[in-house]
Design a protein around this motif. Structure first.
Motif, PDB file in Angstrom:
ATOM      1  N   ALA A  29     -10.974  53.654  15.814  1.00 28.80           N
ATOM      2  CA  ALA A  29     -12.027  52.411  15.091  1.00 28.80           C
ATOM      3  C   ALA A  29     -12.142  52.240  13.277  1.00 28.80           C
ATOM      4  CB  ALA A  29     -13.751  53.260  14.923  1.00 28.80           C
ATOM      5  N   ALA A  30     -11.358  53.006  12.767  1.00 25.64           N
ATOM      6  CA  ALA A  30     -12.014  52.729  10.950  1.00 25.64           C
ATOM      7  C   ALA A  30     -10.048  51.873  10.883  1.00 25.64           C
ATOM      8  CB  ALA A  30     -11.033  54.345  11.102  1.00 25.64           C
ATOM      9  N   GLN A  31      -9.492  51.377  11.825  1.00 25.43           N
ATOM     10  CA  GLN A  31      -8.630  50.618  11.963  1.00 25.43           C
ATOM     11  C   GLN A  31      -9.118  49.426  12.538  1.00 25.43           C
ATOM     12  OE1 GLN A  31      -5.045  51.698  14.405  1.00 25.43           O
ATOM     13  NE2 GLN A  31      -3.796  50.195  13.211  1.00 25.43           N
ATOM     14  N   GLN A  32      -9.196  48.982  13.436  1.00 24.54           N
ATOM     15  CA  GLN A  32     -10.314  48.043  13.975  1.00 24.54           C
ATOM     16  C   GLN A  32     -11.640  47.696  12.432  1.00 24.54           C
ATOM     17  OE1 GLN A  32     -12.260  49.085  17.666  1.00 24.54           O
ATOM     18  NE2 GLN A  32     -10.744  47.591  18.753  1.00 24.54           N
ATOM     19  N   GLU A  37     -12.311  43.277   8.480  1.00 24.12           N
ATOM     20  CA  GLU A  37     -12.225  43.057   7.208  1.00 24.12           C
ATOM     21  C   GLU A  37     -11.185  42.364   6.600  1.00 24.12           C
ATOM     22  OE1 GLU A  37     -12.389  46.956   5.347  1.00 24.12           O
ATOM     23  OE2 GLU A  37     -14.497  47.427   6.189  1.00 24.12           O
ATOM     24  N   LEU A  38      -9.914  42.049   7.134  1.00 23.61           N
ATOM     25  CA  LEU A  38      -8.423  41.459   6.353  1.00 23.61           C
ATOM     26  C   LEU A  38      -9.131  40.647   7.523  1.00 23.61           C
ATOM     27  CD1 LEU A  38      -6.119  44.226   6.675  1.00 23.61           C
ATOM     28  CD2 LEU A  38      -6.942  42.859   5.191  1.00 23.61           C
ATOM     29  N   ARG A  39      -9.410  40.901   8.591  1.00 22.47           N
ATOM     30  CA  ARG A  39      -9.769  39.000   9.665  1.00 22.47           C
ATOM     31  C   ARG A  39     -10.405  38.044   8.813  1.00 22.47           C
ATOM     32  NH1 ARG A  39     -12.015  36.091  12.382  1.00 22.47           N
ATOM     33  NH2 ARG A  39     -14.006  37.396  12.843  1.00 22.47           N
ATOM     34  N   LEU A  40     -11.623  38.539   8.430  1.00 21.06           N
ATOM     35  CA  LEU A  40     -12.755  37.368   7.436  1.00 21.06           C
ATOM     36  C   LEU A  40     -12.189  38.025   6.698  1.00 21.06           C
ATOM     37  CD1 LEU A  40     -15.835  40.110   8.667  1.00 21.06           C
ATOM     38  CD2 LEU A  40     -15.096  37.860   9.376  1.00 21.06           C
ATOM     39  N   ALA A  43      -9.279  34.585   7.091  1.00 21.95           N
ATOM     40  CA  ALA A  43     -10.867  33.354   7.160  1.00 21.95           C
ATOM     41  C   ALA A  43     -10.812  32.623   5.900  1.00 21.95           C
ATOM     42  CB  ALA A  43     -11.489  33.459   8.145  1.00 21.95           C
ATOM     43  N   GLU A  44     -11.112  33.266   5.385  1.00 25.47           N
ATOM     44  CA  GLU A  44     -12.638  33.347   3.708  1.00 25.47           C
ATOM     45  C   GLU A  44     -11.469  32.650   2.839  1.00 25.47           C
ATOM     46  OE1 GLU A  44     -15.222  31.830   0.486  1.00 25.47           O
ATOM     47  OE2 GLU A  44     -15.298  32.748   2.538  1.00 25.47           O
ATOM     48  N   VAL A  45     -10.008  32.579   2.712  1.00 24.18           N
ATOM     49  CA  VAL A  45      -8.984  32.089   1.931  1.00 24.18           C
ATOM     50  C   VAL A  45      -8.731  30.607   2.817  1.00 24.18           C
ATOM     51  CG1 VAL A  45      -6.954  32.611   1.122  1.00 24.18           C
ATOM     52  CG2 VAL A  45      -8.313  34.596   1.180  1.00 24.18           C
ATOM     53  N   GLU A  46      -8.222  30.560   3.262  1.00 23.67           N
ATOM     54  CA  GLU A  46      -8.209  29.721   4.724  1.00 23.67           C
ATOM     55  C   GLU A  46      -9.364  28.430   4.045  1.00 23.67           C
ATOM     56  OE1 GLU A  46      -7.062  30.692   8.333  1.00 23.67           O
ATOM     57  OE2 GLU A  46      -5.078  31.037   7.908  1.00 23.67           O
ATOM     58  N   ARG A  47     -10.263  29.135   3.901  1.00 21.62           N
ATOM     59  CA  ARG A  47     -12.045  27.898   3.668  1.00 21.62           C
ATOM     60  C   ARG A  47     -11.275  27.488   2.516  1.00 21.62           C
ATOM     61  NH1 ARG A  47     -14.202  30.674   6.996  1.00 21.62           N
ATOM     62  NH2 ARG A  47     -15.857  32.228   5.662  1.00 21.62           N
ATOM     63  N   SER A  48     -11.000  28.726   1.101  1.00 22.65           N
ATOM     64  CA  SER A  48     -11.222  27.802   0.371  1.00 22.65           C
ATOM     65  C   SER A  48      -9.997  27.334  -0.085  1.00 22.65           C
ATOM     66  CB  SER A  48     -11.074  29.609  -0.604  1.00 22.65           C
ATOM     67  OG  SER A  48     -11.759  30.025  -0.661  1.00 22.65           O
ATOM     68  N   ASP A  49      -9.046  27.083   0.776  1.00 22.60           N
ATOM     69  CA  ASP A  49      -7.969  26.618   0.727  1.00 22.60           C
ATOM     70  C   ASP A  49      -8.103  25.384   0.621  1.00 22.60           C
ATOM     71  OD1 ASP A  49      -6.100  28.594  -0.756  1.00 22.60           O
ATOM     72  OD2 ASP A  49      -5.583  28.687   1.157  1.00 22.60           O
TER      73      ASP A  49
END
Length: 180
Positions: A29-32, A37-40, A43-49
């Motif tokens: 559960a902690a790993q998921q 969090e990493l996936r989000l 996605a934020e970095v890609e949106r900013s780029d």
């Protein structure tokens, strides 16, 4: 027959197994959560780029438009739409700058769909913008039907129609933004 110590060993083994399973589930559960969090974040970095690339492209387009508005020889290269005068060509170039600026503001999240609708409604009141819009209809025909720019173009088409059909002087209440 199972002896008392056998039962205790079995019970201890079951307890240890359950504890191990509970620990493994907690770790999973902690790993998921960390994965999400990493996936989000990605996605934020890609949106900013994407926003940075769109902004840089807009800067370049504005630079080219500015050069074309200053120099009639360059303006003739920028668009193949037939115009009546160099003044009309500069007006069309400026109309293009207004429209693409509004489109970029939506794409990078400065304005939402409803705010874009309101901004474009104001631009669509201008007869020169309307002439520009009609003259460039063939250019918009090549857009993919489901593209963002095609959807915004359809919004402008509906706005112009709604403004033409409105029986009110209160232009700011004309039309509803289509569903996004």
């Amino acid at each position: 027959m199972v002896t008392q110590s056998g039962k205790q060993r079995l019970s201890s083994a079951v307890t240890a197994g359950l504890a191990f399973a509970a620990g493994a589930l907690a770790a999973l559960a902690a790993q998921q959560r960390r994965y999400e969090e990493l996936r989000l974040r990605v996605a934020e970095v890609e949106r900013s780029d994407r926003q940075a690339m769109l902004t840089e492209q807009q800067r370049l387009q504005f630079y080219l438009l500015s050069r074309a508005m200053e120099d009639p020889d360059l303006a003739a290269v920028y668009s193949n739409v037939q115009v009546d005068s160099p003044t009309q060509r500069r007006q069309y170039l400026f109309a293009n700058a207004l429209y693409t600026n509004a489109l970029l503001a939506y794409r990078v999240g400065v304005v939402n769909w409803e705010e874009l609708h309101g901004h474009l409604r104001m631009i669509c009141l201008n007869p020169i913008f309307r002439d520009y819009w009609e003259a460039h209809r063939p250019h918009r025909a090549s857009l993919e039907d489901n593209s963002e720019e095609a959807r915004v173009g359809r919004m402008v088409d509906v706005l112009i129609r709604d403004l033409d059909e409105a029986d009110t002087e209160e232009w700011w209440v004309v039309g509803e933004p289509p569903l996004e």
